[in-house]
Design an enzyme around this catalytic site. Sequence first.
Site, mmCIF file in Angstrom:
data_model
loop_
_atom_site.group_PDB
_atom_site.id
_atom_site.type_symbol
_atom_site.label_atom_id
_atom_site.label_comp_id
_atom_site.label_asym_id
_atom_site.label_seq_id
_atom_site.Cartn_x
_atom_site.Cartn_y
_atom_site.Cartn_z
ATOM 1 N N TYR A 123 -8.722 2.904 -24.680
ATOM 2 C CA TYR A 123 -7.594 3.575 -24.040
ATOM 3 C C TYR A 123 -6.782 4.382 -25.066
ATOM 4 O O TYR A 123 -6.493 5.561 -24.865
ATOM 5 C CB TYR A 123 -6.674 2.556 -23.327
ATOM 6 N N CYS A 125 3.485 7.023 -7.558
ATOM 7 C CA CYS A 125 2.429 6.165 -7.002
ATOM 8 C C CYS A 125 2.621 4.755 -7.566
ATOM 9 O O CYS A 125 1.766 4.205 -8.250
ATOM 10 C CB CYS A 125 1.053 6.721 -7.371
ATOM 11 N N CYS A 129 -5.314 12.510 -0.674
ATOM 12 C CA CYS A 129 -5.343 11.063 -0.898
ATOM 13 C C CYS A 129 -5.862 10.327 0.341
ATOM 14 O O CYS A 129 -5.239 10.358 1.409
ATOM 15 C CB CYS A 129 -3.939 10.582 -1.240
ATOM 16 N N CYS A 171 4.353 13.281 -3.579
ATOM 17 C CA CYS A 171 3.154 13.291 -4.421
ATOM 18 C C CYS A 171 2.402 14.626 -4.333
ATOM 19 O O CYS A 171 2.118 15.099 -3.233
ATOM 20 C CB CYS A 171 2.233 12.160 -3.986
ATOM 21 N N CYS A 202 4.694 8.673 -1.249
ATOM 22 C CA CYS A 202 3.623 9.644 -1.006
ATOM 23 C C CYS A 202 4.173 11.018 -0.627
ATOM 24 O O CYS A 202 3.558 12.037 -0.924
ATOM 25 C CB CYS A 202 2.693 9.128 0.088
ATOM 26 N N ASP A 252 -5.428 3.638 -17.870
ATOM 27 C CA ASP A 252 -4.574 2.461 -17.978
ATOM 28 C C ASP A 252 -4.299 1.977 -16.557
ATOM 29 O O ASP A 252 -4.886 2.488 -15.594
ATOM 30 C CB ASP A 252 -3.293 2.770 -18.764
ATOM 31 N N GLU A 277 1.789 4.550 -28.304
ATOM 32 C CA GLU A 277 0.736 3.967 -27.482
ATOM 33 C C GLU A 277 0.466 2.519 -27.868
ATOM 34 O O GLU A 277 0.219 1.685 -27.001
ATOM 35 C CB GLU A 277 -0.556 4.795 -27.568
HETATM 36 FE FE1 SF4 Z 1 -0.426 7.537 -4.575
HETATM 37 FE FE2 SF4 Z 1 -1.930 8.718 -2.743
HETATM 38 FE FE3 SF4 Z 1 0.608 8.223 -2.197
HETATM 39 FE FE4 SF4 Z 1 -0.027 10.087 -4.014
HETATM 40 S S1 SF4 Z 1 -0.437 10.130 -1.842
HETATM 41 S S2 SF4 Z 1 1.571 8.502 -4.200
HETATM 42 S S3 SF4 Z 1 -1.873 9.198 -4.928
HETATM 43 S S4 SF4 Z 1 -0.989 6.722 -2.576
#
Ligand code: SF4
Length: 358
Positions: A133, A203, A219, A213, A210, A151, A50
């Site tokens: 952090y 992301c 989101c 994701c 997305c 972060d 880290e």
């Molecule tokens: Fe990022 Fe939202 Fe896309 Fe997921 S859905 S990658 S959180 S912008």
Amino acid sequence: MPRRHAKTPADNAREMPGLILAWYDRHRRSLPWRARPGKRADPYRVWLSEIMLQQTTVVTVGPYFRDFLARWPSVHDLANAELDAVLHAWQGLGYYARARNLHKCARAVSADHGGRFPDSEEDLLALPGIGSYTAAAIAAIAFGRRATVMDGNVERVMARLHAVETPLPAAKPELRKLAAALAPAERPGDYAQAVMDLGATVCTPRKPRCGACPWQDRCIARKLGIAEELPRKSPKAVRPRKHAVVFWLSRPDGSILLQRRPEEGMLGGLMEVPSTPWRAEPWTAREAMKSAPAKAQWRSLDGVVRHGFTHFEIEMTVMAGRALSRAPGGVWSQVDRLSDHALPTLMKKVVRHALAKL
Ligand code: SF4
């Protein structure tokens, strides 16, 4: 048809960690400092990685991390190392204050804590070089504490999930609150690493994927089609510029004069080619000569050396001269041994420039 209700914050806090943890179990990055799935990470490795990862990428850190572990397998070994050896091994990671604090911290853990890192954020924060952090990351990853690890990756993910339009850095407290509301009590270390991995691999700052994701259905930025625009950022202040003249003094045997910078202040304790002070106004040759380390026939080399620090940039001109028979005392290094010294990146640029122009 049954009506679908929008998810409440309580629904999200209950369901979203599980979604991302399931994703993490399949897609986690394999990194040299990470424990195997289901195993608790070693606090020394987590801490070391880290500190190295602050301001530096995973790809850059990998070889440094392995090298440090090979040389100093435990926090006691690192505590017993010479500071110079640590600074030397750190070369290329930048921000040498972190290397000095790393060494101080190892000494504190070794001497005051019997070689065991404390397991709470509060006690970790009291150690040299550990900010909020890093304390949160070690507490979560190495000790399984529920902690909010923030972060740049986490900020970006939170800003997008909740479509936070406030620009950074003003948005930080709001993003922290949103992240804290989601952080689970179960598997907090894996969760923290999962969000970091999501930010690093899915992301991403540009062109977030997305479709891959685990949080795509929750989101808001994705729904609004503004994911790539977030997080917004306040316009950057223009960095002020400083100027200096460096003195490349060579002896008849071909060696070059170096000196050690004062322990306190920028690049403290590292080696440098002697220079004037760094100041806002450019130097005239006559002014600069007052800082020359010896009488010599100095000549200015063409071109300048530029380097950017976080809060300013510096422009250096290089004067080259030959020391006469009575060369000043100091550290003299053969050109091909310069890499044996802890030279910061700025000084490596000076060396390259001088060698190219002479
Ligand atoms: Fe990022 Fe939202 Fe896309 Fe997921 S859905 S990658 S959180 S912008």
